[in-house]
Design a protein around this motif. Structure first.
Motif, PDB file in Angstrom:
ATOM      1  N   GLN A   3       0.821  -1.201   0.000  1.00  0.00           N
ATOM      2  CA  GLN A   3       0.000   0.000   0.000  1.00  0.00           C
ATOM      3  C   GLN A   3       0.858   1.255   0.000  1.00  0.00           C
ATOM      4  N   THR A   4       1.995   1.205   0.631  1.00  0.00           N
ATOM      5  CA  THR A   4       2.930   2.322   0.605  1.00  0.00           C
ATOM      6  C   THR A   4       4.215   1.839  -0.060  1.00  0.00           C
ATOM      7  N   PRO A   5       4.940   2.745  -0.728  1.00  0.00           N
ATOM      8  CA  PRO A   5       6.155   2.326  -1.432  1.00  0.00           C
ATOM      9  C   PRO A   5       7.143   1.636  -0.508  1.00  0.00           C
ATOM     10  N   MET A   6       7.811   0.625  -1.046  1.00  0.00           N
ATOM     11  CA  MET A   6       8.795  -0.119  -0.270  1.00  0.00           C
ATOM     12  C   MET A   6      10.056  -0.345  -1.088  1.00  0.00           C
ATOM     13  N   THR A   7      11.187  -0.033  -0.469  1.00  0.00           N
ATOM     14  CA  THR A   7      12.477  -0.385  -1.046  1.00  0.00           C
ATOM     15  C   THR A   7      13.118  -1.426  -0.146  1.00  0.00           C
ATOM     16  N   ILE A   8      13.531  -2.518  -0.742  1.00  0.00           N
ATOM     17  CA  ILE A   8      14.281  -3.553  -0.022  1.00  0.00           C
ATOM     18  C   ILE A   8      15.689  -3.547  -0.599  1.00  0.00           C
ATOM     19  N   LEU A 119      18.026   6.925  -9.067  1.00  0.00           N
ATOM     20  CA  LEU A 119      16.951   7.355  -9.973  1.00  0.00           C
ATOM     21  C   LEU A 119      16.021   6.195 -10.300  1.00  0.00           C
ATOM     22  N   ILE A 120      16.585   5.026 -10.546  1.00  0.00           N
ATOM     23  CA  ILE A 120      15.766   3.852 -10.856  1.00  0.00           C
ATOM     24  C   ILE A 120      14.920   3.466  -9.649  1.00  0.00           C
ATOM     25  N   ILE A 121      15.517   3.514  -8.474  1.00  0.00           N
ATOM     26  CA  ILE A 121      14.778   3.161  -7.254  1.00  0.00           C
ATOM     27  C   ILE A 121      13.596   4.104  -7.059  1.00  0.00           C
ATOM     28  N   GLU A 122      13.822   5.393  -7.218  1.00  0.00           N
ATOM     29  CA  GLU A 122      12.738   6.359  -7.055  1.00  0.00           C
ATOM     30  C   GLU A 122      11.660   6.169  -8.114  1.00  0.00           C
ATOM     31  N   GLU A 123      12.056   5.879  -9.328  1.00  0.00           N
ATOM     32  CA  GLU A 123      11.087   5.635 -10.396  1.00  0.00           C
ATOM     33  C   GLU A 123      10.224   4.423 -10.074  1.00  0.00           C
ATOM     34  N   GLN A 124      10.852   3.367  -9.565  1.00  0.00           N
ATOM     35  CA  GLN A 124      10.113   2.160  -9.227  1.00  0.00           C
ATOM     36  C   GLN A 124       9.147   2.387  -8.063  1.00  0.00           C
ATOM     37  N   THR A 127       6.062   3.693  -9.627  1.00  0.00           N
ATOM     38  CA  THR A 127       5.366   2.906 -10.640  1.00  0.00           C
ATOM     39  C   THR A 127       4.919   1.549 -10.101  1.00  0.00           C
ATOM     40  N   THR A 128       5.858   0.688  -9.760  1.00  0.00           N
ATOM     41  CA  THR A 128       5.488  -0.646  -9.267  1.00  0.00           C
ATOM     42  C   THR A 128       5.182  -0.642  -7.773  1.00  0.00           C
ATOM     43  N   GLY A 129       5.491   0.469  -7.092  1.00  0.00           N
ATOM     44  CA  GLY A 129       5.276   0.525  -5.649  1.00  0.00           C
ATOM     45  C   GLY A 129       6.523   0.239  -4.851  1.00  0.00           C
ATOM     46  N   GLY A 130       7.627   0.005  -5.558  1.00  0.00           N
ATOM     47  CA  GLY A 130       8.878  -0.237  -4.853  1.00  0.00           C
ATOM     48  C   GLY A 130       9.790  -1.148  -5.643  1.00  0.00           C
ATOM     49  N   VAL A 131      10.901  -1.524  -5.012  1.00  0.00           N
ATOM     50  CA  VAL A 131      11.913  -2.295  -5.715  1.00  0.00           C
ATOM     51  C   VAL A 131      12.735  -3.098  -4.719  1.00  0.00           C
ATOM     52  N   VAL A 132      13.200  -4.249  -5.162  1.00  0.00           N
ATOM     53  CA  VAL A 132      14.220  -4.996  -4.440  1.00  0.00           C
ATOM     54  C   VAL A 132      15.518  -4.754  -5.199  1.00  0.00           C
ATOM     55  N   ALA A 133      16.440  -4.017  -4.585  1.00  0.00           N
ATOM     56  CA  ALA A 133      17.702  -3.663  -5.232  1.00  0.00           C
ATOM     57  C   ALA A 133      18.832  -4.411  -4.540  1.00  0.00           C
ATOM     58  N   GLU A 134      19.673  -5.054  -5.333  1.00  0.00           N
ATOM     59  CA  GLU A 134      20.737  -5.857  -4.731  1.00  0.00           C
ATOM     60  C   GLU A 134      22.081  -5.591  -5.384  1.00  0.00           C
ATOM     61  N   GLY A 135      23.154  -5.831  -4.602  1.00  0.00           N
ATOM     62  CA  GLY A 135      24.496  -5.640  -5.111  1.00  0.00           C
ATOM     63  C   GLY A 135      25.466  -5.291  -4.005  1.00  0.00           C
ATOM     64  N   ARG A 136      26.177  -4.178  -4.179  1.00  0.00           N
ATOM     65  CA  ARG A 136      27.128  -3.666  -3.197  1.00  0.00           C
ATOM     66  C   ARG A 136      26.681  -2.264  -2.794  1.00  0.00           C
ATOM     67  N   ASP A 137      26.894  -1.911  -1.546  1.00  0.00           N
ATOM     68  CA  ASP A 137      26.621  -0.538  -1.066  1.00  0.00           C
ATOM     69  C   ASP A 137      25.142  -0.195  -0.993  1.00  0.00           C
ATOM     70  N   LEU A 138      24.259  -1.138  -1.255  1.00  0.00           N
ATOM     71  CA  LEU A 138      22.833  -0.798  -1.283  1.00  0.00           C
ATOM     72  C   LEU A 138      22.333  -0.376   0.089  1.00  0.00           C
ATOM     73  N   THR A 139      22.708  -1.113   1.126  1.00  0.00           N
ATOM     74  CA  THR A 139      22.175  -0.840   2.459  1.00  0.00           C
ATOM     75  C   THR A 139      22.833   0.366   3.125  1.00  0.00           C
ATOM     76  N   THR A 140      24.021   0.740   2.654  1.00  0.00           N
ATOM     77  CA  THR A 140      24.788   1.778   3.342  1.00  0.00           C
ATOM     78  C   THR A 140      24.871   3.098   2.592  1.00  0.00           C
ATOM     79  N   VAL A 141      24.922   3.060   1.259  1.00  0.00           N
ATOM     80  CA  VAL A 141      25.156   4.269   0.479  1.00  0.00           C
ATOM     81  C   VAL A 141      24.020   4.565  -0.495  1.00  0.00           C
ATOM     82  N   VAL A 142      23.638   3.581  -1.281  1.00  0.00           N
ATOM     83  CA  VAL A 142      22.635   3.818  -2.321  1.00  0.00           C
ATOM     84  C   VAL A 142      21.252   4.019  -1.721  1.00  0.00           C
TER      85      VAL A 142
END
Length: 240
Positions: A3-8, A119-124, A127-142
């Motif tokens: 119901q509210t945007p979520m970034t994981i 920018l992609i995270i904010e766009e998602q 649109t889709t209500g959020g995003v699961v973003a994975e890689g390096r630095d996601l939890t600390t910087v991005v």
């Protein structure tokens, strides 16, 4: 869709299960999926294709600024294009894996690709209500303000076995030896410019060493749905 945007945001070393688990979680929650590591790989491919010397940091940084990248956020159809070329498979080849750290440890490159990732995270989120973003630095910087931040980790043995099976179809002495340098050297080099081996405050650690793929997905879904609460101090999920 939430119901509210979520970034994981999901960090972790090679072979911890980031990509497959994040894609499955995104699919289950109806969210977008962002493989940030693919962006660095795409840049490495682009530099090699264009004849850019990977040791020339300024030239590589300029290539990052000019990179004509299109990356899918559909967890059911992940693909990466550079200009008109589909490089989804090419960026997984050993020649890219063996050289991508030369790109990923360039601080100017990281600044540019992090900008694109945000920018992609904010766009998602819109649109889709959020995003699961994975890689390096996601939890600390991005995405340090993500609603859920997770560090997936696993023992060295488990990570090597997964990569060997993924790349060679089996995990035996020969395939483990062939995989060791690609996996451990990249983690060692990348860790000089990013944090993905230990959880920082507020990041939940999920050790996947002894868990099945389904169990890891279930653990992240439970966290995302609030069925368990993250204990920031201990770094482990606890039931409310």
């Amino acid at each position: 869709m939430p119901q509210t945007p979520m970034t994981i945001a999901v960090d972790g070393p090679s072979g911890s299960g980031k990509s497959s688990v994040s894609r499955a979680v995104a699919r289950e929650l109806g969210l977008g999926y962002l493989d940030t590591g693919a962006m660095y790989r795409a840049l490495a491919w682009w530099c090699l294709d264009q004849g850019v010397d990977l040791s020339d940091e300024a030239a590589v940084a300029q290539a990052a600024a000019d990179l004509p990248l299109t990356i899918s956020t559909d967890p059911d159809a992940p693909h990466v294009r550079v200009g008109d070329v589909d490089v989804t498979d090419a960026i997984r080849e050993d020649r890219i894996t063996g050289q991508v750290s030369a790109v990923a440890t360039n601080l100017d490159v990281r600044a540019e690709l992090r900008r694109r990732q945000r920018l992609i995270i904010e766009e998602q989120r819109g649109t889709t209500g959020g995003v699961v973003a994975e890689g390096r630095d996601l939890t600390t910087v991005v995405a340090p303000d993500a609603e859920l931040r997770v560090l997936l980790t696993a023992s060295e043995e488990a990570r090597l076995a997964r990569r060997a099976t993924e790349r060679h179809g089996a995990a035996d002495a020969v395939t483990l030896a062939a995989t060791r340098d690609l996996v451990l050297r990249r983690d060692r080099e990348d860790s000089t410019v990013s944090t993905f081996l230990e959880a920082t405050d507020g990041v939940v650690t999920v050790d996947t060493s002894a868990l099945t793929f389904e169990e890891v997905v279930a653990a992240l879904l439970a966290l995302a749905r609030g069925e368990v609460r993250p204990d920031a101090a201990a770094g482990t999920p606890h039931t409310p």
